[in-house]
Structures are given as structure tokens and as C-alpha cells.
Design an enzyme around this catalytic site. Structure first.
Site, PDB file in Angstrom:
ATOM      1  N   GLU A  83       0.817  -1.206   0.000  1.00  0.00           N
ATOM      2  CA  GLU A  83       0.000   0.000   0.000  1.00  0.00           C
ATOM      3  C   GLU A  83       0.858   1.267   0.000  1.00  0.00           C
ATOM      4  OE1 GLU A  83      -3.060  -0.088  -0.555  1.00  0.00           O
ATOM      5  OE2 GLU A  83      -3.556  -2.176  -0.134  1.00  0.00           O
ATOM      6  N   CYS A 146      -7.790  -2.442   8.340  1.00  0.00           N
ATOM      7  CA  CYS A 146      -6.449  -2.434   7.740  1.00  0.00           C
ATOM      8  C   CYS A 146      -5.963  -1.004   7.509  1.00  0.00           C
ATOM      9  CB  CYS A 146      -6.460  -3.199   6.419  1.00  0.00           C
ATOM     10  SG  CYS A 146      -6.669  -4.980   6.558  1.00  0.00           S
ATOM     11  N   HIS A 170      -1.226  -5.830   1.714  1.00  0.00           N
ATOM     12  CA  HIS A 170      -2.438  -6.638   1.632  1.00  0.00           C
ATOM     13  C   HIS A 170      -2.133  -7.951   0.917  1.00  0.00           C
ATOM     14  CE1 HIS A 170      -5.553  -3.430   2.616  1.00  0.00           C
ATOM     15  NE2 HIS A 170      -5.944  -4.501   3.284  1.00  0.00           N
TER      16      HIS A 170
END
Length: 204
Positions: A83, A146, A170
Site C-alpha cells: 500500500e 487495515c 495486503h
């Protein structure tokens, strides 16, 4: 180098969460691509908006890591996704494991709209792909727990630990989860997910 790495407990009626199962398979130590020895501290996180920030703050204070990598499940994604940004938003159709439902609240009142990962995200995804495992940079960590955890980590780095690196990865469903669904979705074996995580970590 010391790395604090976390995965999540199962949620949403699932019996497993591949993020923690893969993290638990990682070696306790390894060498990075640059030849630096890395030590891992591994912890399972609760799927809780309210508790994840406090727990990660306590873990960082206790472990004093050089880098924090949090890992979570994103069902439907094709492979590992590092991310790039966390947003100041808690919003999901399902409640967390504490029964808390969020619909548009900020992670931190008055905080910036987004916080960028303090990681070499492109090098990490390239290392994952070089290991033969699907990987890419992601520009959406969602708005569930998350994303909330990632935002808290980056907030702590900015406000209290400027020399620390941190971010979020992820991972997709693992094969048992996909097999149990009527509509099939992408998945990877737990061992393959762990190999991908290790490849990402070696690029630090």
C-alpha cells in the site's frame, strides 16, 4: 535491523486470516538483499477500529523496531499489494470484530486526509514479482481496520518516530477460503503468500 510485523485475526465469519497465517510462517531472522541481518517480531492484531491503534503503539514502544510492516487480508485481490497511502476514514459495510460499525468517521479527528507509506513500495513489489509471486503497488488500502491500522502507524512515525519506516501489505485469500465460496475468487497458498512477504521484506 529489527522489523515489527503483524497480521490480523479472522473476521467476517472466516475461520482463518491468511495475513496472520503467512506472517507466522516467516523466519525469525534473515538477510536483506543488501546483506543486512533482520530480526522479526511477529504479532497477531485484533480486527478492531478502537483497539488496533493502542496495541500497535504499545508494541512499537516495547519492541523499538526500525520498521513496522502490517499485513492484512484483501479478498478478491490477485496477489500481494504493497500500500502507498492510508486515508483518514473509517467506513465499511460490516462491523469489526468488536461489533463497531463505522460509516464515514475519521481515524484521527483533525488529521491529514492521507498519510504516505514510509517504505520502498516499488522495490518491494519488484522483489515479490522477481520471486515469481504476483505483486503490485496499491493506491487504496480501503477504509476498514487495515487502513485504520496503517494510518495509526504512519501517524506514530510522523509524530514520535521520524527515523522509523512503516507501511502495509495486503494479501489475497488463501486457497481454503476461495474453495469454500460459491463464486470463486483469486487465492494463493499460505506458503506462497509467506514467500511473497519474505521477498518484500528482503527489499527493505
Amino acid at each position: 535491523m529489527k522489523i515489527l510485523i503483524t497480521g490480523f485475526a479472522p473476521f467476517g465469519g472466516e475461520a482463518v486470516n491468511p495475513s496472520w497465517e503467512a506472517v507466522s510462517l516467516l523466519p525469525d531472522s534473515f538477510y536483506t538483499l543488501g546483506g543486512e541481518q533482520a530480526e522479526l517480531a511477529k504479532y497477531e492484531m485484533p480486527v478492531s477500529y478502537d483497539r488496533c491503534g493502542q496495541i500497535i503503539e504499545e508494541l512499537i514502544s516495547r519492541e523499538k523496531p526500525d520498521c513496522v510492516i502490517c499485513v492484512g487480508q484483501a479478498g478478491g485481490r490477485m496477489g500481494l499489494e504493497v500500500e502507498q497511502i492510508a486515508i483518514n476514514l473509517k467506513d465499511a459495510s460490516s462491523p469489526d470484530n468488536d461489533g463497531v460499525a463505522c460509516h464515514g468517521e475519521p481515524v484521527t479527528e483533525g488529521g491529514p486526509d492521507g498519510r504516505f507509506a514510509r517504505l520502498p513500495v516499488r522495490d518491494m513489489t519488484a522483489a515479490c514479482r522477481a520471486a515469481g509471486i504476483p505483486g503490485k503497488v496499491s493506491f487504496s488500502a480501503g477504509a476498514y481496520v487495515c487502513n485504520c491500522l496503517m494510518y495509526h502507524v504512519l501517524e506514530l512515525i510522523e509524530n514520535r518516530y521520524p527515523d522509523m519506516r512503516g507501511g502495509f501489505i495486503h494479501v489475497p485469500y488463501e486457497c481454503r477460503q476461495a474453495a469454500a465460496q460459491e463464486k470463486q475468487k483469486p487465492s494463493l497458498p499460505i506458503g506462497t503468500i509467506a514467500d511473497g512477504l519474505l521477498a518484500c521484506l528482503k527489499a527493505l
